[in-house]
Design a protein around this motif. Structure first.
Motif, PDB file in Angstrom:
ATOM      1  N   ARG A 153     -24.130  24.509  48.061  1.00 18.10           N
ATOM      2  CA  ARG A 153     -23.288  25.740  48.782  1.00 18.10           C
ATOM      3  C   ARG A 153     -24.172  26.558  49.847  1.00 18.10           C
ATOM      4  N   TRP A 154     -25.575  26.580  49.582  1.00 16.89           N
ATOM      5  CA  TRP A 154     -26.265  27.275  50.459  1.00 16.89           C
ATOM      6  C   TRP A 154     -27.582  26.223  50.658  1.00 16.89           C
ATOM      7  N   PRO A 155     -27.269  25.391  51.590  1.00 10.85           N
ATOM      8  CA  PRO A 155     -28.389  24.233  51.812  1.00 10.85           C
ATOM      9  C   PRO A 155     -29.450  24.835  52.647  1.00 10.85           C
ATOM     10  N   GLU A 156     -29.062  25.867  53.317  1.00 10.03           N
ATOM     11  CA  GLU A 156     -30.094  26.598  54.532  1.00 10.03           C
ATOM     12  C   GLU A 156     -30.910  27.532  53.786  1.00 10.03           C
ATOM     13  N   ARG A 157     -30.729  27.932  52.538  1.00 12.97           N
ATOM     14  CA  ARG A 157     -31.557  28.846  51.905  1.00 12.97           C
ATOM     15  C   ARG A 157     -32.726  28.192  50.947  1.00 12.97           C
ATOM     16  N   PRO A 158     -33.885  28.921  50.857  1.00  7.99           N
ATOM     17  CA  PRO A 158     -34.710  28.221  50.091  1.00  7.99           C
ATOM     18  C   PRO A 158     -34.380  28.583  48.589  1.00  7.99           C
ATOM     19  N   ILE A 159     -33.841  27.529  48.000  1.00  9.01           N
ATOM     20  CA  ILE A 159     -33.558  27.426  46.507  1.00  9.01           C
ATOM     21  C   ILE A 159     -34.478  26.349  45.709  1.00  9.01           C
ATOM     22  N   LEU A 160     -35.014  27.147  44.739  1.00 11.27           N
ATOM     23  CA  LEU A 160     -35.725  26.615  43.529  1.00 11.27           C
ATOM     24  C   LEU A 160     -34.942  26.212  42.194  1.00 11.27           C
ATOM     25  N   ALA A 161     -35.460  25.908  41.343  1.00 10.71           N
ATOM     26  CA  ALA A 161     -35.002  25.663  39.950  1.00 10.71           C
ATOM     27  C   ALA A 161     -36.194  25.700  39.188  1.00 10.71           C
ATOM     28  N   ALA A 162     -35.890  26.296  37.969  1.00 15.64           N
ATOM     29  CA  ALA A 162     -36.969  26.396  36.985  1.00 15.64           C
ATOM     30  C   ALA A 162     -36.520  25.685  35.567  1.00 15.64           C
ATOM     31  N   VAL A 177     -36.526  40.256  22.275  1.00 18.15           N
ATOM     32  CA  VAL A 177     -37.660  39.432  21.434  1.00 18.15           C
ATOM     33  C   VAL A 177     -37.856  38.439  22.225  1.00 18.15           C
ATOM     34  N   HIS A 178     -39.319  38.489  22.459  1.00 21.99           N
ATOM     35  CA  HIS A 178     -39.788  37.246  23.142  1.00 21.99           C
ATOM     36  C   HIS A 178     -40.436  36.293  21.897  1.00 21.99           C
ATOM     37  N   ALA A 179     -39.433  35.481  21.471  1.00 21.96           N
ATOM     38  CA  ALA A 179     -39.666  34.572  20.227  1.00 21.96           C
ATOM     39  C   ALA A 179     -40.456  33.609  20.263  1.00 21.96           C
ATOM     40  N   GLY A 180     -40.657  32.902  21.437  1.00 17.93           N
ATOM     41  CA  GLY A 180     -41.673  31.908  21.634  1.00 17.93           C
ATOM     42  C   GLY A 180     -42.235  31.756  23.105  1.00 17.93           C
ATOM     43  N   ALA A 181     -43.325  31.495  23.057  1.00 18.23           N
ATOM     44  CA  ALA A 181     -44.247  31.309  24.207  1.00 18.23           C
ATOM     45  C   ALA A 181     -44.263  29.858  24.490  1.00 18.23           C
ATOM     46  N   GLY A 182     -43.815  29.575  25.698  1.00 18.45           N
ATOM     47  CA  GLY A 182     -43.811  28.303  26.304  1.00 18.45           C
ATOM     48  C   GLY A 182     -44.252  27.818  27.525  1.00 18.45           C
ATOM     49  N   ASP A 183     -43.755  27.052  28.327  1.00 21.46           N
ATOM     50  CA  ASP A 183     -44.165  26.700  29.763  1.00 21.46           C
ATOM     51  C   ASP A 183     -43.081  26.641  30.603  1.00 21.46           C
ATOM     52  N   THR A 184     -43.546  26.947  32.017  1.00 19.86           N
ATOM     53  CA  THR A 184     -42.136  27.200  32.853  1.00 19.86           C
ATOM     54  C   THR A 184     -42.620  26.307  34.111  1.00 19.86           C
ATOM     55  N   TRP A 185     -41.704  25.513  34.607  1.00  8.30           N
ATOM     56  CA  TRP A 185     -41.983  24.557  35.843  1.00  8.30           C
ATOM     57  C   TRP A 185     -40.927  25.029  36.809  1.00  8.30           C
ATOM     58  N   VAL A 186     -41.462  25.110  37.938  1.00  9.24           N
ATOM     59  CA  VAL A 186     -40.629  25.546  39.287  1.00  9.24           C
ATOM     60  C   VAL A 186     -40.787  24.622  40.313  1.00  9.24           C
ATOM     61  N   GLY A 187     -39.689  24.230  40.768  1.00 11.61           N
ATOM     62  CA  GLY A 187     -39.800  23.035  41.966  1.00 11.61           C
ATOM     63  C   GLY A 187     -38.370  23.253  43.051  1.00 11.61           C
ATOM     64  N   ALA A 188     -38.719  22.787  44.261  1.00 12.49           N
ATOM     65  CA  ALA A 188     -37.773  23.206  45.186  1.00 12.49           C
ATOM     66  C   ALA A 188     -36.588  22.241  45.050  1.00 12.49           C
ATOM     67  N   LEU A 189     -35.233  22.910  45.600  1.00 12.26           N
ATOM     68  CA  LEU A 189     -34.110  22.014  45.323  1.00 12.26           C
ATOM     69  C   LEU A 189     -33.541  21.838  46.947  1.00 12.26           C
ATOM     70  N   THR A 190     -33.779  22.840  47.765  1.00 14.68           N
ATOM     71  CA  THR A 190     -33.541  22.643  49.222  1.00 14.68           C
ATOM     72  C   THR A 190     -34.839  22.426  49.825  1.00 14.68           C
ATOM     73  N   GLU A 214     -43.723  22.166  40.313  1.00 20.74           N
ATOM     74  CA  GLU A 214     -43.073  20.842  39.921  1.00 20.74           C
ATOM     75  C   GLU A 214     -42.396  20.147  41.024  1.00 20.74           C
ATOM     76  N   GLU A 215     -43.145  18.910  41.309  1.00 17.73           N
ATOM     77  CA  GLU A 215     -42.602  18.169  42.428  1.00 17.73           C
ATOM     78  C   GLU A 215     -41.144  17.654  42.233  1.00 17.73           C
ATOM     79  N   SER A 216     -40.913  17.433  41.081  1.00 18.16           N
ATOM     80  CA  SER A 216     -39.675  16.602  40.741  1.00 18.16           C
ATOM     81  C   SER A 216     -38.877  17.555  39.646  1.00 18.16           C
ATOM     82  N   ILE A 217     -38.511  18.510  40.168  1.00 17.11           N
ATOM     83  CA  ILE A 217     -37.646  19.489  39.375  1.00 17.11           C
ATOM     84  C   ILE A 217     -36.718  18.921  38.732  1.00 17.11           C
TER      85      ILE A 217
END
Ligand code: NAD
Ligand code: KPL
Length: 340
Positions: A153-162, A177-190, A214-217
């Protein structure tokens, strides 16, 4: 009207759309004074009136207590917030959080979207016309389908996914409640988002959480989708914690069929060939490691909320339709969860 700029005093504002469990977690852990929530459009007008910064009525702030029971290495930073209780031994802490509801997106430098998958497109549509074209937007939804819809819908915008394995829940409206600590990966969609990944990772890492570029989100989101598709619907249908699905007849009778369908779909969509037995092992490892957890889908059903099944097993059914691949198990699970 109070803008994000006036609220922070610096113009460096991170806005969060979706003040639920995950949104409140990011908001509580980011440096205070630089972060605020965007309200639902139906609530926005309540705040859209002329008020001076010194005289903000209480309802213009979102107040709650963050409860953390995380390893001592992640002890609370607080960022100047009032730490109500803290144990240096266990890492447990209760921190008072008070953040503004923002009325404008004009001066935000980063937008985190933490609505449920089914609400995301509509929620963003209400705010994006007033958001600078270069503001990076990070989508935190589980499953797949909503992320691609936003990027298309918004290909011209910098959109990332996590993709995140952090766990947060709200046992009552004013407690997070922060119930569990984990990891978060972030990478580009547009395309334009590629240039923002490093700085977004840096900004999110200010929380003290584990953040990775993350290069391959999409591939990463697929990995989580497989696990969610193999656990969530069973927990919702059987109304049981994650670990209890493993010995149930419903799971035993369907898991191999499910994994065969996903294996074929994975190869068609991502060119990655993973054997059904490997997928089953991945699902069962997570189910065992989170044995006493209530999955997000079971929690949604118990709370009478709409589930994200359309973006998990339902997404796999849609993929199958696109590729001409039969998905009877995913279809059965999707229909049965929708029927709950
Ligand atoms: P949630 O239901 O607690 O929060 C969603 C929030 O979005 C709600 O407060 C809702 O009022 C708000 N919202 C809905 N429509 C809106 C609109 N139009 N404008 C503004 N706000 C709107 O859900 P959650 O648990 O925070 O999960 C959010 C997403 O993150 C989901 O896709 C979930 O699968 C994913 N996720 C959550 C966790 C977790 O631990 N909670 C972990 C990983 C991924
Ligand atoms: O992500 C999850 C969820 O509940 O949505 C799992 C991995 C199943 C953990 O509960």
């Amino acid at each position: 009207m109070v803008s994000a700029d006036e609220r922070s005093g610096s113009g460096r504002v991170i806005a969060i759309l979706g003040a639920g469990s995950l949104g409140r977690l990011w908001a509580a852990l980011l440096p205070s004074g630089h972060c605020g929530f965007l309200p639902r459009p139906e609530h926005a007008s309540r705040f859209m009136r002329s008020i001076s910064r010194q005289d903000l009525p209480p309802e213009t702030r979102c107040e709650y207590v963050l409860v953390r029971s995380v390893p001592p290495s992640m002890a609370p930073q607080g960022f100047g917030r009032e730490i109500l209780t803290a144990s240096p031994v266990s890492g447990d802490a209760r921190i008072h959080v008070s953040l503004p509801w923002l009325e404008s997106t004009e001066s935000i430098e980063l937008l985190l979207v933490t609505t449920k998958a089914g609400d995301t497109l509509k929620a963003l549509g209400s705010w994006l016309q007033h958001t600078p074209i270069g503001t990076p937007i990070v989508l935190f939804q589980n499953g797949l389908g909503s992320q691609q819809a936003v990027a298309e819908r918004w290909p011209e915008r910098p959109i990332l996914a996590a993709s995140t394995t952090e766990g947060a829940n709200r046992p009552s409206p004013e407690v997070l409640v922060h119930a569990g600590a984990g990891d978060t990966w972030v990478g580009a969609l547009t395309a334009s988002a590629v240039y923002h990944t490093a700085s977004v990772v840096q900004q999110l890492a200010e929380t003290g959480l584990q953040i990775h570029a993350e290069e391959s989100i999409l591939q990463r989101l697929w990995q989580k989708l497989v696990v969610n598709a193999g656990i969530n619907p069973f927990t919702a249908l059987l109304d049981c914690p994650n670990g209890d699905i493993l010995n149930s007849p419903l799971y035993q009778q369907n898991i191999d069929g499910l994994c065969s369908e996903i294996s074929v779909l994975l190869e068609a969509e991502t060119s990655e060939a993973i054997a059904p037995e490997v997928l089953r092992e991945r699902i069962e490892t997570v189910a065992r490691n989170t044995a006493s957890n209530t999955s997000s889908m079971r929690a949604d059903v118990l709370a009478g909320r709409k589930t994200e099944i359309d973006y998990i097993n339902g997404y796999l059914v849609q993929c199958g339709k696109r590729h001409g691949i039969a998905t009877p198990v995913n279809q059965m699970l999707t229909e049965r969860v929708k029927g709950l």
